[in-house]
Design a protein around this motif. Structure first.
Motif, short mmCIF file in Angstrom:
data_model
loop_
_atom_site.label_atom_id
_atom_site.label_comp_id
_atom_site.label_asym_id
_atom_site.label_seq_id
_atom_site.Cartn_x
_atom_site.Cartn_y
_atom_site.Cartn_z
N TYR A 75 -19.28 13.17 -0.35
CA TYR A 75 -19.29 14.33 -1.25
C TYR A 75 -18.20 14.24 -2.32
N SER A 76 -17.06 13.70 -2.00
CA SER A 76 -15.98 13.62 -2.99
C SER A 76 -16.39 12.76 -4.18
N SER A 77 -16.86 11.57 -3.91
CA SER A 77 -17.26 10.68 -5.01
C SER A 77 -18.49 11.19 -5.74
N THR A 78 -19.45 11.77 -5.01
CA THR A 78 -20.67 12.25 -5.65
C THR A 78 -20.42 13.45 -6.54
N LEU A 79 -19.66 14.42 -6.06
CA LEU A 79 -19.38 15.61 -6.87
C LEU A 79 -18.56 15.25 -8.11
N LEU A 80 -17.56 14.40 -7.94
CA LEU A 80 -16.75 14.01 -9.09
C LEU A 80 -17.57 13.23 -10.11
N TYR A 81 -18.52 12.43 -9.64
CA TYR A 81 -19.34 11.63 -10.55
C TYR A 81 -20.38 12.48 -11.27
N THR A 82 -21.10 13.32 -10.51
CA THR A 82 -22.19 14.09 -11.11
C THR A 82 -21.70 15.27 -11.94
N MET A 83 -20.54 15.83 -11.61
CA MET A 83 -20.06 17.03 -12.32
C MET A 83 -18.98 16.74 -13.35
N ALA A 84 -18.22 15.66 -13.16
CA ALA A 84 -17.12 15.37 -14.08
C ALA A 84 -17.19 13.98 -14.68
N GLY A 85 -18.17 13.18 -14.27
CA GLY A 85 -18.30 11.84 -14.81
C GLY A 85 -17.25 10.86 -14.35
N VAL A 86 -16.57 11.19 -13.26
CA VAL A 86 -15.52 10.30 -12.73
C VAL A 86 -16.18 9.14 -12.00
N SER A 87 -15.69 7.93 -12.23
CA SER A 87 -16.25 6.75 -11.59
C SER A 87 -16.18 6.88 -10.06
N PRO A 88 -17.24 6.48 -9.34
CA PRO A 88 -17.19 6.52 -7.87
C PRO A 88 -16.05 5.72 -7.28
N TRP A 89 -15.57 4.70 -8.01
CA TRP A 89 -14.42 3.94 -7.50
C TRP A 89 -13.19 4.84 -7.38
N LEU A 90 -13.02 5.73 -8.37
CA LEU A 90 -11.90 6.67 -8.31
C LEU A 90 -12.22 7.82 -7.36
N GLY A 91 -13.49 8.27 -7.38
CA GLY A 91 -13.89 9.32 -6.45
C GLY A 91 -13.75 8.88 -5.01
N MET A 92 -13.96 7.60 -4.76
CA MET A 92 -13.78 7.05 -3.42
C MET A 92 -12.33 7.20 -2.96
N LEU A 93 -11.39 6.93 -3.88
CA LEU A 93 -9.97 7.08 -3.54
C LEU A 93 -9.61 8.55 -3.28
N ALA A 94 -10.25 9.46 -4.05
CA ALA A 94 -10.03 10.88 -3.80
C ALA A 94 -10.51 11.27 -2.42
N GLY A 95 -11.67 10.74 -2.03
CA GLY A 95 -12.19 11.02 -0.69
C GLY A 95 -11.29 10.48 0.40
N VAL A 96 -10.73 9.30 0.18
CA VAL A 96 -9.79 8.73 1.14
C VAL A 96 -8.58 9.65 1.28
N GLY A 97 -8.06 10.13 0.16
CA GLY A 97 -6.90 11.02 0.21
C GLY A 97 -7.18 12.29 0.97
N ILE A 98 -8.36 12.90 0.72
CA ILE A 98 -8.72 14.14 1.42
C ILE A 98 -8.91 13.89 2.91
N SER A 99 -9.56 12.78 3.24
CA SER A 99 -9.81 12.46 4.65
C SER A 99 -8.52 12.19 5.40
N VAL A 100 -7.62 11.46 4.77
CA VAL A 100 -6.33 11.17 5.41
C VAL A 100 -5.53 12.46 5.59
N LEU A 101 -5.58 13.34 4.59
CA LEU A 101 -4.88 14.63 4.71
C LEU A 101 -5.47 15.46 5.84
N LEU A 102 -6.80 15.51 5.93
CA LEU A 102 -7.43 16.26 7.02
C LEU A 102 -7.06 15.67 8.37
#
Length: 334
Positions: A75-102
């Motif tokens: 969801y992190s990479s998909t939402l960032l890509y479809t709604m903000a145009g952020v590359s999934p490579w960067l969205g993937m790192l955001a997902g890693v950060g959220i998962s590690v925090l959780l």
């Protein structure tokens, strides 16, 4: 003693060489689209199961809530890509950060539990994340299912050829296995095994239980999140019922148990056995009724686990140990 250490290292090297050759050569050698898709799934789940094995196998913390991190990555990479145009490579790192925090936030309460209670608490975490996502979806007017527009390109992590996805999944599998190998051959790995075998004895010897279990948890959660992004970019569609399905966590545990818990190659071998078996049974028994292939698949897994309770790798190691003991006894008698 030194000769045993060298032999063990050579065995590791042979297994790693086989994995590298498979990850690089098989996608280049296979041309059939079905088998390339199957190869992608096998390598992706081999990496995911290896990440789960770091926590569930080496640390002995049997988690069934890894679907939370898988879904967060998707969801992190998909939402960032479809709604903000952020590359999934960067969205993937955001997902890693959220998962590690959780994983960090839930580590204190769940690590106070052991055995089946720990497993149940992780299931609750996965379901809680899914329910929270459904609540947020309604408040933020996010569609239940999100489709990723097909526009091939490396920056968008969308490829026209299944071969590219298979190579990407192979790199993911190798990266996870390399990190697991490095950790388990270091002091962290020895401490994790001590925690798994006897937590009271490990604590009495001065090992910080929470610290080393937390290391395994954070690394495992991060890599599972990466796998969620890869799957989302592969199918180009996500929904809560699929990426947050508890069956994902169960499959990772089953593959690891089938191949050999607490071994480097066990999860990889488990994925190699389980996924093709499930796909071929679905093809052969598809007309026999809904779910018929799952019944046969589950029955075969039960039989395999009963015959090989230590997994394929464990059974092979035990067989080698018996042969070595017999040869040693024969040499002593002579």
């Amino acid at each position: 003693m030194n000769m045993h250490w060298l032999e063990w290292r050579r065995g590791d090297g042979a297994g790693i060489a086989i994995m590298v050759a498979a990850a690089v050569l098989l996608p280049l050698a296979i041309t059939d689209r079905f088998y390339l898709n199957l190869l992608f799934l096998v390598m992706l789940y081999a990496g995911l199961a290896s990440a789960w094995n770091l926590l569930g196998g080496y640390a002995g913390q049997f988690s069934l809530g890894h679907t939370a991190f898988f879904g967060i990555g998707a969801y992190s990479s998909t939402l960032l890509y479809t709604m903000a145009g952020v590359s999934p490579w960067l969205g993937m790192l955001a997902g890693v950060g959220i998962s590690v925090l959780l994983a960090f936030l839930i580590s204190y309460p769940v690590f106070r539990l052991r055995g089946v209670f720990f497993a149940m608490s992780t299931i609750a975490v996965g379901e809680t994340v899914r329910i929270v996502l459904l609540w947020v979806r309604r408040k933020a007017d996010i569609p239940y299912g999100i489709t990723i527009d097909y526009q091939s390109g490396f920056g968008r992590m969308i490829f026209a050829e299944p071969r590219s996805y298979a190579l990407l999944a192979g790199c993911f599998m190798l990266l996870v296995c390399a990190v697991v190998y490095a950790l388990t051959r270091s002091r962290v790995g020895y401490y994790l095994r001590a925690v798994r075998d006897n937590e009271e004895a490990a604590q009495a010897s001065g090992i910080d239980l929470r610290r080393y279990k937390l290391i395994a948890f954070l690394v495992s959660a991060g890599f599972t999140s990466v796998g969620g992004t890869l799957m989302a970019q592969y199918v180009l569609y996500i929904e809560p019922a699929t990426v947050f399905a508890t069956s994902i966590s169960i499959d990772l545990a089953l593959m690891t148990i089938l191949g050999g818990v607490g071994t480097l190659l066990g999860p990889v071998l488990g994925a190699v056995i389980a996924l093709p078996l499930q796909e071929f049974l679905r093809d052969w028994l598809g007309n026999a009724g809904a779910g018929a292939h799952l019944v046969v698949y589950g029955g075969l897994l039960i039989v395999i686990v009963m015959l090989l309770p230590q997994g394929v790798i464990g059974a092979w190691s035990a067989r080698r140990a018996r042969k070595a003991a017999i040869a040693k006894e024969a040499a002593s008698d002579a």
